[in-house]
Design an enzyme around this catalytic site. Structure first.
Site, PDB file in Angstrom:
ATOM      1  N   CYS A   7      -4.879   3.769 -12.913  1.00 29.53           N
ATOM      2  CA  CYS A   7      -4.761   4.719 -11.796  1.00 29.53           C
ATOM      3  C   CYS A   7      -4.375   3.987 -10.512  1.00 29.53           C
ATOM      4  O   CYS A   7      -5.215   3.356  -9.871  1.00 29.53           O
ATOM      5  CB  CYS A   7      -6.073   5.476 -11.609  1.00 29.53           C
ATOM      6  SG  CYS A   7      -6.028   6.615 -10.209  1.00 29.53           S
ATOM      7  N   CYS A  33      -6.114   5.221  -7.358  1.00 31.24           N
ATOM      8  CA  CYS A  33      -7.510   4.765  -7.233  1.00 31.24           C
ATOM      9  C   CYS A  33      -7.573   3.298  -6.821  1.00 31.24           C
ATOM     10  O   CYS A  33      -8.364   2.919  -5.972  1.00 31.24           O
ATOM     11  CB  CYS A  33      -8.257   4.900  -8.559  1.00 31.24           C
ATOM     12  SG  CYS A  33      -7.946   6.422  -9.439  1.00 31.24           S
ATOM     13  N   ASP A  34      -6.767   2.460  -7.457  1.00 33.30           N
ATOM     14  CA  ASP A  34      -6.970   1.018  -7.351  1.00 33.30           C
ATOM     15  C   ASP A  34      -5.862   0.268  -6.615  1.00 33.30           C
ATOM     16  O   ASP A  34      -6.016  -0.923  -6.336  1.00 33.30           O
ATOM     17  CB  ASP A  34      -7.115   0.416  -8.768  1.00 33.30           C
ATOM     18  CG  ASP A  34      -8.315   0.999  -9.493  1.00 33.30           C
ATOM     19  OD1 ASP A  34      -9.306   1.324  -8.816  1.00 33.30           O
ATOM     20  OD2 ASP A  34      -8.261   1.138 -10.728  1.00 33.30           O
TER      21      ASP A  34
END
Ligand code: NAP
Length: 312
Positions: A137, A140-141
């Site tokens: 992701c 997300c990261d």
């Protein structure tokens, strides 16, 4: 001996969507039961640092957030049952749910929030370095790879979107695709191919994720076109080869698209069956965020509450 009980609202899945639906339906006095399934807490339980869930000024941990969310749902009256739905009979009312334990629950309304799982390459080195440079992701990261070199694996819309997203943050992005043409929409391909921070390694697969104590240090790429292996230096690898929605139990019960995602009304959570609502990643293949799943969980709860009111 198997039990049979009746509930007003049954929520299938205990990720961000299911737990939010539980908080809202519990506070509407509907005494929801949450069937927690195989991975209580959902995909957030396999994440570490979370910086994009609103309301927390400092970094929080995914598993901690989900424990809090479940506790919040229980504190307002939701009940969590650790069991798996093996079948939903939506042809009769109340709806009938069969559980792995052999128990049966009937329900006036059902909210499906079973989520999806990212597909992985299946390499041992990928698993060993998951969370230490390997991610599924970018939203997300990606932020953790500011000014670093990263790779994205895949050739679909998700891979191209992730590569473009990462190019705004990282020093360089290498897209690795197993063929010589992309599956992504043309407009996305054009954007990718003219981006000066992104290059594509065509006809390549990842043979091994290279790493040390610091995390990922590079990738060993095999060729699908008879070329030699190639090592590249990257500190992050984003796998974007698709997701599998957890909807097998609803095949033939609810309308699904050809990838298995539940079809819900545009802008709402009603499914093809009146009284069955769906929320989160089992419906949404575009946004896939904890906060969007939570938002859809809230919508499903409000839709279910209104629908139950109309039946009275
Ligand atoms: P996808 O379209 O199924 O693409 C998966 C990609 O990964 C393909 O390029 C595939 O290669 C590659 N792949 C699969 N298994 C692999 C493996 N083991 N090793 C290496 N490569 C592998 O998945 P997606 O991109 O996640 O998209 C899923 C759905 O969501 C699609 O319908 C997509 O259009 C939609 N979506 C839409 C948006 C949007 O509208 N903004 C954004 C994201 C996703 P091959 O091409 O060789 O098969």
């Amino acid at each position: 001996m198997s039990n049979s009980t009746h509930e007003k609202v049954v929520i299938i899945g205990a990720g961000a969507a299911g737990l939010t639906a539980a908080i809202y339906t519990a506070r509407a006095n509907l005494s929801p039961v949450i069937l927690a399934g195989l991975q209580p807490g959902g995909q957030m339980t396999i994440t570490t640092d979370v910086e994009n869930y609103p309301g927390f000024a400092d970094v929080i941990q995914g598993p901690w957030l989900m424990t809090e969310m479940q506790q919040q749902a229980e504190n307002v009256g939701a009940r969590v049952v650790y069991d798996i739905v093996t079948a939903l009979d939506a042809s009769i009312r109340p709806f009938r749910l069969t559980l792995d334990s052999g128990d049966e629950i009937t329900a006036d309304a059902v909210i499906v929030a079973t989520g999806a799982q990212a597909r992985w390459l299946g390499l041992e080195s990928e698993q060993a370095l998951n969370g230490r440079g390997v991610s599924a992701c970018a939203t997300c990261d990606g932020f953790f790879y500011k000014e670093r070199d990263v790779a994205v694996i895949g050739g679909g819309n998700t891979a191209v979107e992730e590569a473009l997203y990462l190019a705004n943050i990282c020093k360089s992005v290498t897209l690795i695709h197993r063929r010589d043409s992309l599956r992504a929409e043309q407009i996305m391909q054009d954007r990718l191919l003219r981006h000066d921070k992104i290059r594509v390694e065509w006809n390549r697969t990842v043979a091994e994720v290279l790493g040390d104590d610091s995390g990922v240090t590079g990738l060993r790429l095999a060729s699908t076109a008879g070329e030699d292996d190639l090592d590249i230096a990257v500190q992050g690898m984003f796998v974007a080869i698709g997701h599998d929605p957890a909807t097998a139990a609803f095949n033939g019960v609810l309308d699904l698209d050809d990838e298995g995602y539940i079809l819900a009304e545009t802008g709402g959570t009603r499914t093809s069956v009146d009284g069955v609502f769906a929320a989160g990643d089992c419906v949404d293949k575009i946004y896939r965020q904890a906060v969007t799943a939570a938002g859809m969980g809230c919508m499903a709860a409000l839709d279910a509450e209104r629908w139950l009111g109309e039946q009275a």
